[in-house]
Design a protein around this motif. Structure first.
Motif, PDB file in Angstrom:
ATOM      1  N   VAL A   3      64.604  -7.838 -35.842  1.00  0.00           N
ATOM      2  CA  VAL A   3      65.361  -7.152 -34.794  1.00  0.00           C
ATOM      3  C   VAL A   3      66.852  -7.395 -35.001  1.00  0.00           C
ATOM      4  N   GLU A   4      67.655  -6.468 -34.454  1.00  0.00           N
ATOM      5  CA  GLU A   4      69.111  -6.590 -34.583  1.00  0.00           C
ATOM      6  C   GLU A   4      69.769  -6.123 -33.298  1.00  0.00           C
ATOM      7  N   HIS A   5      70.795  -6.874 -32.869  1.00  0.00           N
ATOM      8  CA  HIS A   5      71.565  -6.477 -31.693  1.00  0.00           C
ATOM      9  C   HIS A   5      72.973  -7.038 -31.814  1.00  0.00           C
ATOM     10  N   ASP A   6      73.950  -6.160 -31.752  1.00  0.00           N
ATOM     11  CA  ASP A   6      75.358  -6.551 -31.852  1.00  0.00           C
ATOM     12  C   ASP A   6      75.627  -7.388 -33.096  1.00  0.00           C
ATOM     13  N   GLY A   7      75.003  -7.015 -34.201  1.00  0.00           N
ATOM     14  CA  GLY A   7      75.238  -7.689 -35.466  1.00  0.00           C
ATOM     15  C   GLY A   7      74.417  -8.940 -35.691  1.00  0.00           C
ATOM     16  N   ARG A   8      73.680  -9.382 -34.685  1.00  0.00           N
ATOM     17  CA  ARG A   8      72.840 -10.571 -34.835  1.00  0.00           C
ATOM     18  C   ARG A   8      71.431 -10.145 -35.227  1.00  0.00           C
ATOM     19  N   ILE A   9      70.884 -10.803 -36.219  1.00  0.00           N
ATOM     20  CA  ILE A   9      69.562 -10.455 -36.742  1.00  0.00           C
ATOM     21  C   ILE A   9      68.615 -11.640 -36.568  1.00  0.00           C
ATOM     22  N   GLU A  10      67.428 -11.368 -36.069  1.00  0.00           N
ATOM     23  CA  GLU A  10      66.392 -12.386 -35.920  1.00  0.00           C
ATOM     24  C   GLU A  10      65.052 -11.801 -36.346  1.00  0.00           C
ATOM     25  N   SER A  11      64.108 -12.669 -36.625  1.00  0.00           N
ATOM     26  CA  SER A  11      62.770 -12.221 -37.018  1.00  0.00           C
ATOM     27  C   SER A  11      61.717 -13.066 -36.316  1.00  0.00           C
ATOM     28  N   ALA A  12      60.517 -12.530 -36.257  1.00  0.00           N
ATOM     29  CA  ALA A  12      59.398 -13.264 -35.669  1.00  0.00           C
ATOM     30  C   ALA A  12      58.099 -12.646 -36.169  1.00  0.00           C
ATOM     31  N   TYR A  53      49.268  -8.446 -30.580  1.00  0.00           N
ATOM     32  CA  TYR A  53      50.009  -9.212 -31.584  1.00  0.00           C
ATOM     33  C   TYR A  53      51.390  -8.603 -31.838  1.00  0.00           C
ATOM     34  N   THR A  54      51.471  -7.273 -31.840  1.00  0.00           N
ATOM     35  CA  THR A  54      52.754  -6.616 -32.090  1.00  0.00           C
ATOM     36  C   THR A  54      53.743  -6.913 -30.971  1.00  0.00           C
ATOM     37  N   HIS A  55      53.296  -6.800 -29.732  1.00  0.00           N
ATOM     38  CA  HIS A  55      54.186  -7.094 -28.603  1.00  0.00           C
ATOM     39  C   HIS A  55      54.601  -8.568 -28.589  1.00  0.00           C
ATOM     40  N   GLU A  56      53.712  -9.443 -29.029  1.00  0.00           N
ATOM     41  CA  GLU A  56      54.058 -10.864 -29.072  1.00  0.00           C
ATOM     42  C   GLU A  56      55.134 -11.134 -30.125  1.00  0.00           C
ATOM     43  N   ALA A  57      55.023 -10.502 -31.286  1.00  0.00           N
ATOM     44  CA  ALA A  57      56.047 -10.671 -32.321  1.00  0.00           C
ATOM     45  C   ALA A  57      57.397 -10.161 -31.821  1.00  0.00           C
ATOM     46  N   ILE A  58      57.392  -9.006 -31.151  1.00  0.00           N
ATOM     47  CA  ILE A  58      58.637  -8.451 -30.609  1.00  0.00           C
ATOM     48  C   ILE A  58      59.211  -9.377 -29.538  1.00  0.00           C
ATOM     49  N   ARG A  59      58.356  -9.875 -28.664  1.00  0.00           N
ATOM     50  CA  ARG A  59      58.826 -10.770 -27.593  1.00  0.00           C
ATOM     51  C   ARG A  59      59.530 -11.993 -28.176  1.00  0.00           C
ATOM     52  N   GLN A  60      58.911 -12.612 -29.178  1.00  0.00           N
ATOM     53  CA  GLN A  60      59.512 -13.799 -29.782  1.00  0.00           C
ATOM     54  C   GLN A  60      60.847 -13.474 -30.444  1.00  0.00           C
ATOM     55  N   ALA A  61      60.915 -12.324 -31.115  1.00  0.00           N
ATOM     56  CA  ALA A  61      62.155 -11.939 -31.797  1.00  0.00           C
ATOM     57  C   ALA A  61      63.273 -11.668 -30.795  1.00  0.00           C
ATOM     58  N   LEU A  62      62.956 -11.016 -29.679  1.00  0.00           N
ATOM     59  CA  LEU A  62      63.973 -10.721 -28.665  1.00  0.00           C
ATOM     60  C   LEU A  62      64.455 -11.999 -27.982  1.00  0.00           C
ATOM     61  N   VAL A  63      63.550 -12.956 -27.786  1.00  0.00           N
ATOM     62  CA  VAL A  63      63.961 -14.253 -27.240  1.00  0.00           C
ATOM     63  C   VAL A  63      64.935 -14.933 -28.202  1.00  0.00           C
ATOM     64  N   ALA A  64      64.631 -14.847 -29.503  1.00  0.00           N
ATOM     65  CA  ALA A  64      65.495 -15.478 -30.508  1.00  0.00           C
ATOM     66  C   ALA A  64      66.901 -14.883 -30.496  1.00  0.00           C
ATOM     67  N   LEU A  65      67.015 -13.592 -30.169  1.00  0.00           N
ATOM     68  CA  LEU A  65      68.336 -12.959 -30.099  1.00  0.00           C
ATOM     69  C   LEU A  65      69.219 -13.592 -29.024  1.00  0.00           C
ATOM     70  N   LYS A  66      68.596 -14.143 -27.992  1.00  0.00           N
ATOM     71  CA  LYS A  66      69.344 -14.732 -26.876  1.00  0.00           C
ATOM     72  C   LYS A  66      69.530 -16.239 -27.028  1.00  0.00           C
ATOM     73  N   ALA A  67      68.890 -16.825 -28.039  1.00  0.00           N
ATOM     74  CA  ALA A  67      68.851 -18.282 -28.143  1.00  0.00           C
ATOM     75  C   ALA A  67      70.207 -18.876 -28.518  1.00  0.00           C
ATOM     76  N   LYS A  68      70.505 -20.026 -27.922  1.00  0.00           N
ATOM     77  CA  LYS A  68      71.713 -20.789 -28.215  1.00  0.00           C
ATOM     78  C   LYS A  68      71.350 -21.980 -29.106  1.00  0.00           C
ATOM     79  N   GLY A  69      72.354 -22.729 -29.506  1.00  0.00           N
ATOM     80  CA  GLY A  69      72.105 -23.923 -30.299  1.00  0.00           C
ATOM     81  C   GLY A  69      71.415 -25.000 -29.478  1.00  0.00           C
ATOM     82  N   THR A  70      70.622 -25.828 -30.137  1.00  0.00           N
ATOM     83  CA  THR A  70      69.870 -26.889 -29.461  1.00  0.00           C
ATOM     84  C   THR A  70      70.677 -28.178 -29.405  1.00  0.00           C
TER      85      THR A  70
END
Length: 474
Positions: free
Chosen positions: A185-194, A216-233
């Motif tokens: 997935v990609e949003h505002d130049g940020r790319i993530e995968s799941a 399974y498809t919706h779960e992969a998308i859900r994880q990827a969209l969460v990753a787009l919002k994730a901050k540093g740990t």
């Protein structure tokens, strides 16, 4: 298929008995022959197109002779008499004797099957298999942020015949299927995968009947969209709550391997010599259960012909036992727990896990979250590493959230959990009643061999664990 294969090579029970007797020469404590026939296929879709498909047939026999701690082993992918005799002659070379021993009378008592004995490969037509992959692609592309989709469908059907000098003459018919989905997935130049997926010992139609391609498809998308919002740990020592299901892979790696019989016989496990001792919080009961119907890690019989069972490893924090094959059980004065596993006829069996999971507790996830002022909630893992001798592990969480003042808040990325399996067990203070098993994607590696496994657990709270991470967004 295996019956026809043996018939084609004139390998009836009398001939197989002669081969086994020849393998079990004087000085050999135990010997077995493992005949296998496997058919496997896979289909792969990328960019909306099925780009590859494979179909593979393999067969062969493994010959093993055991003398004390010594093992003589050889295999052949040719089932003619000359090739098998050469393998037998090599394996029995651990003994200086050549006189065959009398073997026990075969007893073939069919155990209760844990799955259908039918091949899954013909349960869908080729067109239906392609349509299933295209359905995954079309569902995923409905999400505007999804830029790339890949999906795979794989199936296998394995038939085995196991014969041994302790009277085993058993056949097993083993189906396995799996579907996997990956998205970028990609949003505002940020790319993530799941990715997501699942499978088990059933046929392809199970995916359609239970709408699993969509799930399974919706779960992969859900994880990827969460990753787009994730901050540093943030890094540091803090309470960690593990979610139910796949996070049980941490138990599998950091604890389960240390309970396998070979490591304990050799004295190289952190759990060696601790039977009957308190090794975990009294909240913890952990089992290895190879009898669950249709599960990826289940087997009707193990790869020595022993029926699988539900083995309690830790009960209310007390170490109850280890996982055994025949060799290590015999050397330790124990009985096999039905955990002898091998990747194929070309590999030696060894004690391995099947479906390993923690049983339900009496707490709730909500109460766990509310009890944490500042901590981490880890939902999914990529994988990790563990040292069997020390029990130390490092695991990477690919979906995690900060907990602030008793509430789940910001998703974070780059979190690694660092600790020691035996120490972590003692720091578990809460176990929920939401036990979940993984979706059927586990593959376990040991000594160069890979076998399918299952993991699971309820949500649980670890009072203190080292979390590695970064405050800077990746």
């Amino acid at each position: 298929m295996i019956e026809q294969l043996l018939d084609d090579h004139h390998l009836n029970q009398e001939k197989i008995t002669d081969l086994l007797s020849s393998l079990a020469v004087k000085g050999v404590d135990y010997a077995d022959l493992y005949f296998q026939h496997s058919v496997a296929e896979s289909w792969f879709l990328e960019e909306g197109i099925v780009k590859s498909g494979t179909y593979h047939i393999s067969h062969g026999v493994g010959a093993r002779a055991v003398k004390g701690e010594q093992t003589g082993f050889a295999y052949s992918d040719d089932l003619n008499a000359k090739a098998i005799n050469q393998a037998v002659d090599f394996a029995k070379g651990i003994s200086k004797h050549k006189t065959p021993q009398k073997i026990q009378t075969f007893h073939s008592v069919p155990p209760v099957a844990k799955y259908s004995g039918l091949s899954p490969l013909g349960s869908l037509t080729s067109e239906e298999k392609v349509d299933l992959l295209k359905l995954i692609d079309s569902i995923a592309r409905k999400e505007p942020k999804v830029k790339q989709v890949s999906a795979s469908l794989s199936g296998a059907y394995t038939e085995v015949l196991i014969v041994s000098t302790d009277g085993v003459y058993q056949k097993d018919y083993r189906p396995m299927v799996r579907v996997s989905v990956s998205v970028i997935v990609e949003h505002d130049g940020r790319i993530e995968s799941a990715s997501s997926g699942g499978g088990g010992r059933y046929d392809y139609r199970y995916f359609i009947d239970h709408n699993l391609a969509e799930i399974y498809t919706h779960e992969a998308i859900r994880q990827a969209l969460v990753a787009l919002k994730a901050k540093g740990t943030p890094a540091g020592n803090m309470p960690v709550i593990l979610g139910p299901g796949w996070p049980g892979v941490l138990l599998h790696e950091a604890i389960g391997h240390g309970l396998e019989g070979d490591f304990n016989r050799k004295g190289t496990s952190v759990f060696t010599g601790k039977i009957g001792e308190q090794v975990a919080s009294e909240k913890c009961t952990i089992v290895d259960n190879g009898t669950l119907a249709n599960r990826r890690g289940s087997l009707t019989i193990d790869d020595e012909g022993t029926p699988t069972q539900n083995t309690t490893l830790i009960e209310n924090g007390i170490l109850k036992g280890y996982l055994f094959d025949k060799l290590n059980a015999g050397l330790m004065g124990e009985k096999s727990t039905g955990n002898a596993r091998r990747e194929s006829y070309a590999h030696i069996p060894m004690p391995r896990m099947t479906n390993t999971y923690m049983l339900n507790g009496k707490d709730s996830l909500e109460a766990m979250i509310a009890s944490v002022d500042d901590g981490l909630y880890a939902v999914n893992f990529d994988g990790g590493q563990v040292d069997i001798t020390s029990g130390k592990f490092v695991f990477s969480a690919n979906e995690a959230y900060l907990i602030k003042n008793g509430k789940i808040t910001t998703p974070v990325k780059g979190a690694t959990l660092i600790g020691s399996g035996d120490e972590v067990l003692k720091k578990i203070s809460m176990v929920a009643n939401d036990l979940k098993l993984d979706s059927g994607v586990g593959v376990c590696g040991k000594d160069g061999q890979s076998v399918p496994v299952g993991v699971g657990q309820p949500s649980l709270k670890i009072d203190q664990l080292t979390v590695g991470g970064t405050e800077v967004d990746a």
